[in-house]
Design a protein around this motif. Structure first.
Motif, mmCIF file in Angstrom:
data_model
loop_
_atom_site.group_PDB
_atom_site.id
_atom_site.type_symbol
_atom_site.label_atom_id
_atom_site.label_comp_id
_atom_site.label_asym_id
_atom_site.label_seq_id
_atom_site.Cartn_x
_atom_site.Cartn_y
_atom_site.Cartn_z
ATOM 1 N N SER A 25 0.832 -1.194 0.000
ATOM 2 C CA SER A 25 0.000 0.000 0.000
ATOM 3 C C SER A 25 0.873 1.254 0.000
ATOM 4 C CB SER A 25 -0.917 0.018 1.224
ATOM 5 O OG SER A 25 -1.747 1.160 1.218
ATOM 6 N N ARG A 60 -10.887 6.831 3.327
ATOM 7 C CA ARG A 60 -10.837 5.952 2.151
ATOM 8 C C ARG A 60 -11.900 6.371 1.149
ATOM 9 N NH1 ARG A 60 -13.561 0.032 3.302
ATOM 10 N NH2 ARG A 60 -15.162 0.685 4.782
ATOM 11 N N TRP A 96 -15.630 10.175 -0.542
ATOM 12 C CA TRP A 96 -14.632 9.761 0.438
ATOM 13 C C TRP A 96 -15.205 9.765 1.853
ATOM 14 C CZ3 TRP A 96 -9.285 8.642 0.010
ATOM 15 C CH2 TRP A 96 -8.763 8.726 -1.295
ATOM 16 N N GLY A 127 -3.528 4.545 -1.161
ATOM 17 C CA GLY A 127 -4.735 4.368 -0.356
ATOM 18 C C GLY A 127 -4.539 4.484 1.139
ATOM 19 N N SER A 128 -3.306 4.413 1.637
ATOM 20 C CA SER A 128 -3.074 4.473 3.081
ATOM 21 C C SER A 128 -2.919 5.916 3.551
ATOM 22 C CB SER A 128 -1.809 3.685 3.458
ATOM 23 O OG SER A 128 -2.066 2.305 3.495
ATOM 24 N N HIS A 187 -4.855 -1.110 3.105
ATOM 25 C CA HIS A 187 -4.774 0.341 3.210
ATOM 26 C C HIS A 187 -4.984 0.753 4.662
ATOM 27 C CE1 HIS A 187 -4.300 0.855 -1.001
ATOM 28 N NE2 HIS A 187 -5.531 0.540 -1.334
ATOM 29 N N GLY A 189 -5.761 2.863 7.790
ATOM 30 C CA GLY A 189 -6.637 3.990 8.087
ATOM 31 C C GLY A 189 -6.197 4.744 9.326
ATOM 32 N N GLU A 217 -10.636 -1.630 7.564
ATOM 33 C CA GLU A 217 -9.584 -1.317 6.611
ATOM 34 C C GLU A 217 -9.662 -2.300 5.448
ATOM 35 O OE1 GLU A 217 -5.994 0.503 9.318
ATOM 36 O OE2 GLU A 217 -6.430 -1.625 9.547
ATOM 37 N N GLU A 272 -12.508 -6.522 3.773
ATOM 38 C CA GLU A 272 -12.114 -5.519 4.754
ATOM 39 C C GLU A 272 -12.024 -6.195 6.112
ATOM 40 O OE1 GLU A 272 -16.168 -3.295 6.241
ATOM 41 O OE2 GLU A 272 -15.073 -2.383 4.590
#
Length: 351
Positions: free
Chosen positions: A63, A86, A93, A178-179, A210, A212, A231, A280
């Motif tokens: 990531s 995210r 978002w 994405g992170s 990713h 968060g 996540e 996730e």
């Protein structure tokens, strides 16, 4: 004493790393073992090949950190800080806002450049929803991706006071944006070290989780009531095959970082092993926990009373973990995201 108190230790503030060492693999590495009498080896990350074997599977999180900290202005002139969490759909978002109470649904926000605090032409967001945990849904108008490098800043952990260039808060193999925080165990690796590992027969595999903002979220109240933020992760088929084959053949699977642990353990299905695909995770690993997917862990030194320290304690044992941490403090190791590393192996070679 509460359960959370069992994961506390004293760390002098001057041992909180404010910058990474150069070259990256010059960081110190404490090697500690899950079995046998307590014993450690004090080495450098560049010595990692001496502790791995041909046939080991080393799994990394590829990531990529995005400059997720944004500054915006309301029509009234009030400033709002945005931390992207995210992307749920193109232009939509999840985000944390501060101060959130002043940004109800319908609030329109004009993004500002952190360099001159002027508006970025045509780039706006509207608060279109509020989730139960207070996370806002923002719909962006304009091409956020095209402007992100210009308007966004690195969302560094609160204990890092210095400004760190984004490229230094990024792994050398990062590919998938994405992170909002780096998978920091991977920050120690250089292209040269990766080449040395591959040349000796270590299998290098990759997945994506990713990270968060929940990675910074402290535990408040009772540990068993703590909820992890969701996540997203994705396990490629090649990685799942490599991990499952290694497990079946008695070869070691070494996770580089707690994010890799949580992704692999979340993708593990009894009777099938690691199942490829996207999902996730809200997995909160703490003692007692039975690990199914990994045999060894390469990680950083984590905050007291944190979910990451609990994960390490579940793998190494709480008492042994705290003994290693107390030794690391006494030996002057550098802690947290930009600090030194710990390699946890099943047992010393020949034992």
């Amino acid at each position: 004493m509460s359960e959370l108190d069992l994961y506390d230790y004293h760390l002098p503030p001057e041992q909180i790393a404010q910058a990474g060492v150069e070259p990256r693999d010059a960081a110190r590495m404490m090697v500690v073992y899950r079995e046998g009498p307590f014993r450690v080896d004090h080495r450098r990350v560049r010595d990692l090949p001496a502790f791995l074997r041909p046939g080991d599977v080393l799994v990394f999180n590829e990531s990529k950190v995005i400059p997720a900290r944004l500054l915006a202005q309301k029509p009234t002139g009030g400033r709002v800080e945005i931390l992207l969490v995210r992307e749920k759909a193109p232009g939509l978002w999840e985000a944390l806002l501060g101060p959130a109470r002043r940004a109800p649904v319908g609030t329109r926000l004009a993004l500002l450049s952190p360099k001159d605090l002027g508006p970025v032409g045509g780039l706006e967001a509207e608060v279109v929803g509020v989730e139960p945990d207070g996370v806002r849904l923002l719909r962006f108008q304009g091409d956020l991706a095209a402007h992100l490098e210009a308007v966004g800043e690195v969302p560094l952990p609160p204990y890092i006071k210095a400004q760190i260039p984004l490229e230094r808060y990024q792994t050398v193999y990062a590919k998938r944006p994405g992170s909002v925080a780096a998978p920091t165990a991977g920050l120690h690796f250089t292209p040269e070290l990766l080449d040395r590992l591959a040349a000796m027969g270590v299998e290098l595999c990759f997945l994506t989780l990713h990270v968060g903002p929940g990675t910074f979220r402290p535990i408040k109240g009772e540990v068993e009531k703590h909820e992890m933020h969701a996540e997203p992760f994705e396990i490629p088929e090649a990685t799942a095959i490599a991990v499952n084959r290694a497990r079946a053949e008695g070869r070691r699977v070494v996770a580089v970082g707690t994010t890799v642990v949580r992704a692999l353990e979340s993708a593990w299905h009894e009777g099938e092993g690691v199942v490829p695909g996207a999902g996730e995770t809200r997995l909160f690993i703490r003692p007692p926990y039975t690990f199914r997917a990994i045999d060894a862990l390469f990680t950083n030194f984590h905050l007291p009373r944190s979910t990451l320290l609990m994960l390490v304690a579940a793998f190494l044992g709480r008492e042994r973990t705290l003994e290693a941490y107390h030794l690391a403090v006494a030996e002057g190791y550098r802690f947290y995201s930009l600090g030194d590393a710990m390699l946890i192996l099943p047992r010393p070679e020949g034992a």
